[in-house]
Scaffold this motif. Sequence first.
Motif, PDB file in Angstrom:
ATOM      1  N   GLY A  12      63.002  40.940  44.373  1.00  0.00           N
ATOM      2  CA  GLY A  12      62.609  39.640  43.818  1.00  0.00           C
ATOM      3  C   GLY A  12      61.331  39.129  44.442  1.00  0.00           C
ATOM      4  O   GLY A  12      60.451  38.601  43.753  1.00  0.00           O
ATOM      5  N   ALA A  13      61.201  39.288  45.764  1.00  0.00           N
ATOM      6  CA  ALA A  13      59.992  38.847  46.461  1.00  0.00           C
ATOM      7  C   ALA A  13      58.774  39.639  46.002  1.00  0.00           C
ATOM      8  O   ALA A  13      57.685  39.093  45.830  1.00  0.00           O
ATOM      9  CB  ALA A  13      60.183  38.988  47.975  1.00  0.00           C
ATOM     10  N   GLU A  14      58.995  40.947  45.784  1.00  0.00           N
ATOM     11  CA  GLU A  14      57.892  41.806  45.329  1.00  0.00           C
ATOM     12  C   GLU A  14      57.425  41.391  43.937  1.00  0.00           C
ATOM     13  O   GLU A  14      56.225  41.316  43.667  1.00  0.00           O
ATOM     14  CB  GLU A  14      58.338  43.266  45.314  1.00  0.00           C
ATOM     15  CG  GLU A  14      57.226  44.237  44.945  1.00  0.00           C
ATOM     16  CD  GLU A  14      57.685  45.685  44.983  1.00  0.00           C
ATOM     17  OE1 GLU A  14      56.932  46.543  44.515  1.00  0.00           O
ATOM     18  OE2 GLU A  14      58.813  45.934  45.472  1.00  0.00           O
ATOM     19  N   ASN A  15      58.392  41.103  43.046  1.00  0.00           N
ATOM     20  CA  ASN A  15      58.039  40.679  41.691  1.00  0.00           C
ATOM     21  C   ASN A  15      57.319  39.334  41.708  1.00  0.00           C
ATOM     22  O   ASN A  15      56.353  39.122  40.961  1.00  0.00           O
ATOM     23  CB  ASN A  15      59.296  40.571  40.824  1.00  0.00           C
ATOM     24  CG  ASN A  15      59.881  41.943  40.505  1.00  0.00           C
ATOM     25  OD1 ASN A  15      59.169  42.936  40.493  1.00  0.00           O
ATOM     26  ND2 ASN A  15      61.183  41.985  40.267  1.00  0.00           N
ATOM     27  N   THR A  16      57.776  38.414  42.569  1.00  0.00           N
ATOM     28  CA  THR A  16      57.126  37.110  42.683  1.00  0.00           C
ATOM     29  C   THR A  16      55.693  37.265  43.172  1.00  0.00           C
ATOM     30  O   THR A  16      54.774  36.623  42.661  1.00  0.00           O
ATOM     31  CB  THR A  16      57.922  36.204  43.654  1.00  0.00           C
ATOM     32  OG1 THR A  16      59.260  36.068  43.174  1.00  0.00           O
ATOM     33  CG2 THR A  16      57.272  34.837  43.759  1.00  0.00           C
ATOM     34  N   GLY A  17      55.525  38.135  44.175  1.00  0.00           N
ATOM     35  CA  GLY A  17      54.183  38.380  44.691  1.00  0.00           C
ATOM     36  C   GLY A  17      53.265  38.981  43.652  1.00  0.00           C
ATOM     37  O   GLY A  17      52.084  38.627  43.566  1.00  0.00           O
ATOM     38  N   LEU A  19      53.522  38.583  40.364  1.00  0.00           N
ATOM     39  CA  LEU A  19      53.198  37.548  39.384  1.00  0.00           C
ATOM     40  C   LEU A  19      52.129  36.599  39.921  1.00  0.00           C
ATOM     41  O   LEU A  19      51.221  36.186  39.181  1.00  0.00           O
ATOM     42  CB  LEU A  19      54.463  36.763  39.014  1.00  0.00           C
ATOM     43  CG  LEU A  19      55.507  37.518  38.181  1.00  0.00           C
ATOM     44  CD1 LEU A  19      56.770  36.675  38.015  1.00  0.00           C
ATOM     45  CD2 LEU A  19      54.931  37.881  36.809  1.00  0.00           C
ATOM     46  N   LYS A  20      52.225  36.262  41.201  1.00  0.00           N
ATOM     47  CA  LYS A  20      51.215  35.396  41.808  1.00  0.00           C
ATOM     48  C   LYS A  20      49.847  36.071  41.808  1.00  0.00           C
ATOM     49  O   LYS A  20      48.819  35.434  41.576  1.00  0.00           O
ATOM     50  CB  LYS A  20      51.619  35.041  43.244  1.00  0.00           C
ATOM     51  CG  LYS A  20      52.756  34.038  43.344  1.00  0.00           C
ATOM     52  CD  LYS A  20      53.060  33.700  44.793  1.00  0.00           C
ATOM     53  CE  LYS A  20      54.167  32.665  44.889  1.00  0.00           C
ATOM     54  NZ  LYS A  20      54.502  32.336  46.309  1.00  0.00           N
ATOM     55  N   GLN A  21      49.841  37.380  42.060  1.00  0.00           N
ATOM     56  CA  GLN A  21      48.590  38.131  42.062  1.00  0.00           C
ATOM     57  C   GLN A  21      47.969  38.156  40.667  1.00  0.00           C
ATOM     58  O   GLN A  21      46.752  37.993  40.509  1.00  0.00           O
ATOM     59  CB  GLN A  21      48.824  39.553  42.565  1.00  0.00           C
ATOM     60  CG  GLN A  21      47.543  40.363  42.723  1.00  0.00           C
ATOM     61  CD  GLN A  21      47.824  41.740  43.284  1.00  0.00           C
ATOM     62  OE1 GLN A  21      48.977  42.142  43.433  1.00  0.00           O
ATOM     63  NE2 GLN A  21      46.769  42.468  43.595  1.00  0.00           N
ATOM     64  N   ILE A  22      48.811  38.357  39.639  1.00  0.00           N
ATOM     65  CA  ILE A  22      48.318  38.356  38.259  1.00  0.00           C
ATOM     66  C   ILE A  22      47.755  36.984  37.900  1.00  0.00           C
ATOM     67  O   ILE A  22      46.693  36.870  37.276  1.00  0.00           O
ATOM     68  CB  ILE A  22      49.442  38.753  37.286  1.00  0.00           C
ATOM     69  CG1 ILE A  22      49.840  40.224  37.498  1.00  0.00           C
ATOM     70  CG2 ILE A  22      49.014  38.535  35.844  1.00  0.00           C
ATOM     71  CD1 ILE A  22      51.055  40.652  36.715  1.00  0.00           C
ATOM     72  N   ALA A  23      48.468  35.930  38.316  1.00  0.00           N
ATOM     73  CA  ALA A  23      48.003  34.574  38.025  1.00  0.00           C
ATOM     74  C   ALA A  23      46.672  34.293  38.711  1.00  0.00           C
ATOM     75  O   ALA A  23      45.764  33.686  38.117  1.00  0.00           O
ATOM     76  CB  ALA A  23      49.056  33.558  38.471  1.00  0.00           C
ATOM     77  N   LEU A  24      46.541  34.740  39.954  1.00  0.00           N
ATOM     78  CA  LEU A  24      45.292  34.538  40.693  1.00  0.00           C
ATOM     79  C   LEU A  24      44.149  35.303  40.039  1.00  0.00           C
ATOM     80  O   LEU A  24      43.039  34.784  39.894  1.00  0.00           O
ATOM     81  CB  LEU A  24      45.474  34.988  42.144  1.00  0.00           C
ATOM     82  CG  LEU A  24      44.257  34.838  43.062  1.00  0.00           C
ATOM     83  CD1 LEU A  24      43.855  33.364  43.158  1.00  0.00           C
ATOM     84  CD2 LEU A  24      44.566  35.397  44.449  1.00  0.00           C
ATOM     85  N   THR A  25      44.432  36.542  39.623  1.00  0.00           N
ATOM     86  CA  THR A  25      43.408  37.353  38.946  1.00  0.00           C
ATOM     87  C   THR A  25      42.980  36.693  37.651  1.00  0.00           C
ATOM     88  O   THR A  25      41.786  36.671  37.315  1.00  0.00           O
ATOM     89  CB  THR A  25      43.955  38.763  38.664  1.00  0.00           C
ATOM     90  OG1 THR A  25      44.380  39.370  39.880  1.00  0.00           O
ATOM     91  CG2 THR A  25      42.886  39.637  38.025  1.00  0.00           C
ATOM     92  N   TYR A  26      43.940  36.141  36.919  1.00  0.00           N
ATOM     93  CA  TYR A  26      43.623  35.457  35.652  1.00  0.00           C
ATOM     94  C   TYR A  26      42.723  34.253  35.897  1.00  0.00           C
ATOM     95  O   TYR A  26      41.733  34.036  35.182  1.00  0.00           O
ATOM     96  CB  TYR A  26      44.907  35.027  34.953  1.00  0.00           C
ATOM     97  CG  TYR A  26      44.648  34.215  33.698  1.00  0.00           C
ATOM     98  CD1 TYR A  26      44.255  34.846  32.516  1.00  0.00           C
ATOM     99  CD2 TYR A  26      44.776  32.829  33.704  1.00  0.00           C
ATOM    100  CE1 TYR A  26      43.989  34.095  31.368  1.00  0.00           C
ATOM    101  CE2 TYR A  26      44.522  32.082  32.569  1.00  0.00           C
ATOM    102  CZ  TYR A  26      44.131  32.720  31.407  1.00  0.00           C
ATOM    103  OH  TYR A  26      43.867  31.981  30.284  1.00  0.00           O
TER     104      TYR A  26
END
Length: 236
Positions: A12-17, A19-26
């Motif tokens: 779960g922590a890996e998936n959250t991380g 998603l945060k990375q994708i959001a930051l890249t966006y």
Amino acid sequence: MARKANSDGAAGAENTGRLKQIALTYKMTRRVDSKVGLVVAGVGIVVFGVLLAIGFAIGHPLYAGILGFVLAFLAMAIVFGRRAERAAFGQMEGQPGAAAAVLENVGRGWTITPAVAMNRNQDVVHRAVGKPGIVLVGEGNPNRLRGLLAAEKKRMARTVADTPVHDIVVGDGEGEVPLKKLRTTLMKLPRVLPGAQVTSVNDRLRALGDLMSNMPVPKGPMPKGMRMPRGGGKMR
């Protein structure tokens, strides 16, 4: 039971991380490419719509819809990745050290040594060693880089004379390689050295040192009024 809970928590922590990375890249991409969201969404809708229409035409809308969803997601990921990469290169172009940043992410099988040579104008040469041999990558003024690259080749010739040496000047002029094509250019070079020889070349070059290790560092506090050498050649 506890082990399963720990593993679920880690996933779960890996998936959250991620998603945060994708959001930051966006967010970073959108600063440069304001239409990225519309383009990516449009690609997904078109791909899904086409597959769904085919599904209705052949009488299997459910199966075609599922396939359309998967392919739409894949197409969106590819388009987003390319536009994000283009935006990143656009932000890096013209910035000191941009070529070194690209080289550091070139992939496995390469040993990167940034700034093996530099002059007072901050034209710089980086070194990459892999199965194609030695690649010297210069960024800065092309005219000044010619001398800097020649001097570095001459310095290395005493130690690795039997190794192929390629030189690349990063830029948009004739005979130069754009920053966004630097990684592709390296990967297209013919691989002529076995792994053992690559290791040997790295060991010999490591003995030469790089710009930072060759700079004389005075003991004690830096004397006031001390100036850098005014020579235009490579620091030693």
